[in-house]
Write a protein that holds these residues in place. Structure first.
Motif, short mmCIF file in Angstrom:
data_model
loop_
_atom_site.label_atom_id
_atom_site.label_comp_id
_atom_site.label_asym_id
_atom_site.label_seq_id
_atom_site.Cartn_x
_atom_site.Cartn_y
_atom_site.Cartn_z
N ALA A 77 0.85 -1.20 0.00
CA ALA A 77 0.00 0.00 0.00
C ALA A 77 0.88 1.25 0.00
CB ALA A 77 -0.90 -0.01 1.22
N PRO A 78 0.38 2.32 -0.56
CA PRO A 78 -0.97 2.45 -1.10
C PRO A 78 -1.04 1.99 -2.56
CG PRO A 78 0.11 4.59 -1.09
CD PRO A 78 1.08 3.60 -0.48
N PHE A 79 -1.93 1.07 -2.82
CA PHE A 79 -2.23 0.60 -4.17
C PHE A 79 -3.66 0.08 -4.14
CE2 PHE A 79 -2.27 -2.28 -7.80
CZ PHE A 79 -1.69 -1.46 -8.77
N ASP A 80 -4.47 0.55 -5.08
CA ASP A 80 -5.90 0.24 -5.07
C ASP A 80 -6.22 -1.19 -5.49
OD1 ASP A 80 -7.04 2.54 -4.12
OD2 ASP A 80 -7.80 3.23 -6.06
N LEU A 81 -7.09 -1.80 -4.72
CA LEU A 81 -7.82 -3.00 -5.10
C LEU A 81 -9.22 -2.49 -5.40
CD1 LEU A 81 -8.42 -5.99 -5.45
CD2 LEU A 81 -8.66 -6.15 -2.96
N ARG A 82 -9.60 -2.48 -6.67
CA ARG A 82 -10.90 -1.93 -7.08
C ARG A 82 -11.82 -3.07 -7.48
NH1 ARG A 82 -9.78 3.76 -10.27
NH2 ARG A 82 -8.47 4.63 -8.61
N LEU A 83 -12.83 -3.25 -6.67
CA LEU A 83 -13.79 -4.33 -6.90
C LEU A 83 -15.15 -3.74 -7.24
CD1 LEU A 83 -12.71 -6.59 -3.88
CD2 LEU A 83 -12.05 -6.83 -6.30
N GLY A 84 -15.23 -3.08 -8.37
CA GLY A 84 -16.48 -2.45 -8.79
C GLY A 84 -16.44 -0.95 -8.60
N GLU A 85 -17.56 -0.32 -8.89
CA GLU A 85 -17.66 1.15 -8.84
C GLU A 85 -17.80 1.70 -7.42
OE1 GLU A 85 -17.16 3.44 -11.27
OE2 GLU A 85 -16.46 1.63 -12.28
N ARG A 86 -18.11 0.85 -6.45
CA ARG A 86 -18.32 1.35 -5.08
C ARG A 86 -17.32 0.76 -4.08
NH1 ARG A 86 -24.17 1.34 -3.02
NH2 ARG A 86 -23.62 -0.81 -2.71
N THR A 87 -16.29 0.09 -4.58
CA THR A 87 -15.31 -0.50 -3.67
C THR A 87 -13.90 -0.33 -4.20
OG1 THR A 87 -16.92 -2.15 -2.91
CG2 THR A 87 -14.60 -2.65 -2.56
#
Length: 191
Positions: A77-87
Motif C-alpha cells: 500500500a498504497p495501491f488500489d484494489l478496485r472491486l467495482g464502482e463502489r469498492t
C-alpha cells in the motif's frame, strides 16, 4: 455530489461517511495524507499508520518478495484494489498474478491480501474488508496484530473466510498458499 472535507483528524481517529460513494468520487478527494478507502459505497478515512505497523509491513513484504514465484508479484500500500464502482481499498500487502494487475489498480481478487491491524482500522480489517475479499474470491487473507505480533491466516471456504491458523510471536510457520514462505511474526519487528 461534492464531498465535504472532514475536520482535522487526530491520530487514531477514523471518519466514516455513509454514501453510497463511487470510486470516481473518492478519487476526486484532494491528497491530504490520509488513506481514503471505499467499502461498498462507504467512505472510510484513516490516519497514516504508526511506525511499528509500517515495520511489520516492510519486513513481511521483503519475506514474501524473496519467495514469490515469477508469475506473481508483491505490492504494498498504497495501491488500489478496485472491486467495482463502489469498492476501492488498499490492503497493506497484496500478492497478485502479474497478468491481472495494471499500473493503477488491481480489479480482480488477489491471491493473498494482508492487513496489519491499527487501533483505528481493526474493525474494518475483520469486518467489511474481509467480507469484500471473500465475496471477490480471494483465496487467502492474513491479518497481523502488531501487539504480539500474531499472524492469523484466513482461508476461503465457499464464500466466507475460515480461520485456519494463528501463529504466535515466537512460532515459526511455513505457508503453502499462495506459495511456500516461512514466517516468524516476532522477526517482523524492527524494535
Amino acid at each position: 455530489m461534492t464531498l465535504v472535507r472532514p475536520p482535522a483528524l487526530e491520530r487514531g481517529d477514523v471518519i466514516v461517511r455513509e454514501g453510497p460513494f463511487t470510486v470516481a468520487e473518492r478519487d476526486a478527494i484532494a491528497e491530504d495524507g490520509y488513506r481514503h478507502e471505499l467499502l461498498d459505497g462507504v467512505l472510510v478515512m484513516s490516519p497514516a499508520p504508526r511506525r511499528r505497523h509500517q515495520s511489520i509491513v516492510l519486513a513481511l513484504a521483503i519475506d514474501l518478495r524473496g519467495a514469490v514465484p515469477p508469475d506473481l508479484q508483491v505490492i504494498v500500500a498504497p495501491f488500489d484494489l478496485r472491486l467495482g464502482e463502489r469498492t476501492a481499498f488498499q490492503p497493506d500487502i497484496l500478492v497478485v498474478r502479474r497478468a491481472d494487475v495494471t499500473e493503477e489498480a488491481l480489479r480482480v481478487a488477489p491471491v493473498l491480501a494482508v492487513e496489519v491491524h491499527s487501533p483505528s482500522t481493526r474493525t474494518f480489517d475483520l469486518g467489511p474488508k474481509k467480507e469484500l475479499l471473500a465475496a471477490a474470491g480471494c483465496p487467502s487473507y492474513w491479518t497481523i496484530d502488531p501487539a504480539g505480533p500474531e499472524l492469523t491466516v484466513w482461508s476461503l471456504d465457499g464464500d466466507t473466510f475460515t480461520r485456519t491458523r494463528a501463529v504466535a510471536a515466537q512460532e515459526t510457520w511455513t505457508a503453502t498458499v499462495p506459495f511456500a514462505v516461512t514466517i516468524t511474526p516476532q522477526d517482523l519487528l524492527d524494535d
